[in-house]
Write an enzyme that holds these catalytic residues in place. Structure first.
Site, mmCIF file in Angstrom:
data_model
loop_
_atom_site.group_PDB
_atom_site.id
_atom_site.type_symbol
_atom_site.label_atom_id
_atom_site.label_comp_id
_atom_site.label_asym_id
_atom_site.label_seq_id
_atom_site.Cartn_x
_atom_site.Cartn_y
_atom_site.Cartn_z
ATOM 1 N N ARG A 68 -6.380 -11.543 5.235
ATOM 2 C CA ARG A 68 -6.510 -10.252 4.573
ATOM 3 C C ARG A 68 -7.923 -10.090 4.024
ATOM 4 N NH1 ARG A 68 -1.660 -12.653 2.868
ATOM 5 N NH2 ARG A 68 0.235 -11.536 3.513
ATOM 6 N N LYS B 193 -1.240 -13.154 -1.201
ATOM 7 C CA LYS B 193 -0.520 -11.960 -1.660
ATOM 8 C C LYS B 193 0.905 -12.280 -2.111
ATOM 9 C CE LYS B 193 0.787 -7.321 -0.120
ATOM 10 N NZ LYS B 193 0.765 -6.367 1.006
ATOM 11 N N HIS C 94 -7.494 -3.084 7.321
ATOM 12 C CA HIS C 94 -6.273 -3.888 7.438
ATOM 13 C C HIS C 94 -5.716 -3.875 8.856
ATOM 14 C CE1 HIS C 94 -3.118 -6.179 5.477
ATOM 15 N NE2 HIS C 94 -2.205 -5.478 6.131
ATOM 16 N N ARG D 69 -6.059 -6.978 10.916
ATOM 17 C CA ARG D 69 -5.021 -8.008 10.766
ATOM 18 C C ARG D 69 -3.908 -7.800 11.802
ATOM 19 N NH1 ARG D 69 -2.649 -11.858 7.401
ATOM 20 N NH2 ARG D 69 -0.534 -11.427 6.647
ATOM 21 N N HIS E 262 2.830 -14.669 6.725
ATOM 22 C CA HIS E 262 3.983 -13.799 6.477
ATOM 23 C C HIS E 262 5.180 -14.647 6.042
ATOM 24 C CE1 HIS E 262 1.660 -10.990 9.139
ATOM 25 N NE2 HIS E 262 2.036 -10.174 8.182
ATOM 26 N N TYR F 265 3.524 -6.443 12.227
ATOM 27 C CA TYR F 265 2.122 -6.710 12.555
ATOM 28 C C TYR F 265 1.919 -7.090 14.021
ATOM 29 C CZ TYR F 265 0.694 -6.558 7.683
ATOM 30 O OH TYR F 265 0.401 -6.141 6.409
#
Length: 285
Positions: free
Chosen positions: A158, A183, A237, A240, A263, A272
């Site tokens: 990120r 995150k 983003h 990613r 994740h 994603y």
């Protein structure tokens, strides 16, 4: 009452929702890594008339009206986050502050979330974007923007993770980058490809940080570069998303892929990973 644990329900329900928001913002939000975005969100809610309601009069229908009003001004995702914040504030007041109140936000129907973004750049578009990032007017900024974008494409990290990455956490022998805080609140080691290692080795060490620029620099430079490159609706983003799709070709094992991207569950990873029907047909033979 003798133990001092009894709370007068009438007294607690007369507290305004704005008071709860203010207390939550000052005591709970400050402890979160995402405090800036939550502070902004709470500020918007406090400026709305629902903050003036007492907890006795704050009903599901009032919050439903708030939802419908906000949907005319903001996206579904934004309104969902605001409703989640409202519910979190009331739940915290129930559990931690001992207030005998109901949580009407739990009964409000949430807007449907849009599908995950699927904006992928073609090779020619990516080349134009990198060229414009390199041509950014401020020379001290432009020298870091291109390696930042390339590292995002190689590692699927990120933006915040890359901008906070320290040189002491980059292990060239083990070919890993250590992120002490991500995150989802956990640390992780990111494996580095040969291309990623080459990018790190090409960078000048002028600070303890690998990419010594602020997030504001990226926020300002990114849209300008996209505009000059003739690229619409492409966020940082989205790199990613591109990186995750590229990594999936090398790491078909979902567990291994998730350990690289960070994740926490497969459902989020699915948002994603974007694969075209033509790619799948080639795999089928």
């Amino acid at each position: 009452m003798d133990d001092g644990t009894w709370v007068d329900p009438a007294g607690t329900t007369e507290i305004t929702f704005g008071k709860l928001l203010e207390r939550y913002k000052g005591s709970v939000t400050q402890t979160k890594r995402s405090r800036r975005s939550e502070e902004c969100r709470i500020g918007k809610i406090m400026r709305n008339k629902i903050a003036e309601y007492s907890m006795r009069n704050l009903t599901t229908s009032i919050l439903a009206e708030y939802r419908d009003q906000r949907l005319k001004e903001a996206s579904n995702s934004c309104v969902c986050r605001e409703l989640a914040t409202i519910s979190a504030v009331i739940t915290h007041a129930q559990r931690e502050w001992g207030l005998n109140i109901n949580n009407p936000a739990k009964l409000v129907k949430k807007p449907r979330l849009p599908p995950g973004r699927n904006r992928m750049l073609k090779p020619a578009e990516l080349e134009r974007l990198l060229h414009e990032l390199n041509a950014e007017r401020h020379e001290l900024r432009s020298k870091w923007l291109v390696p930042l974008a390339k590292l995002a494409l190689e590692t699927a990290m990120r933006q915040g993770e890359l901008l906070s990455l320290l040189w002491k956490h980059v292990d060239f022998e083990e070919r890993t980058a250590y992120l002490p805080m991500t995150k989802n609140g956990k640390d992780r080691y990111v494996p580095l490809s040969s291309a990623a290692i080459a990018i790190f080795e090409s960078l000048e060490r002028v600070d303890e940080r690998v990419i010594p620029i602020s997030q504001n620099v990226v926020l300002c430079a990114w849209p300008r570069a996209c505009k000059r490159a003739g690229i619409e609706d492409f966020h940082f983003h989205d790199l990613r998303h591109m990186a995750t799709s590229n990594l999936a070709k090398k790491l078909p094992n979902v567990i291994e892929l998730a350990s690289v991207t960070g994740h926490s569950n497969v459902q989020m990873l699915k948002r994603y990973y974007h694969v075209s029907a033509s790619e799948l047909s080639r795999k089928l033979g």
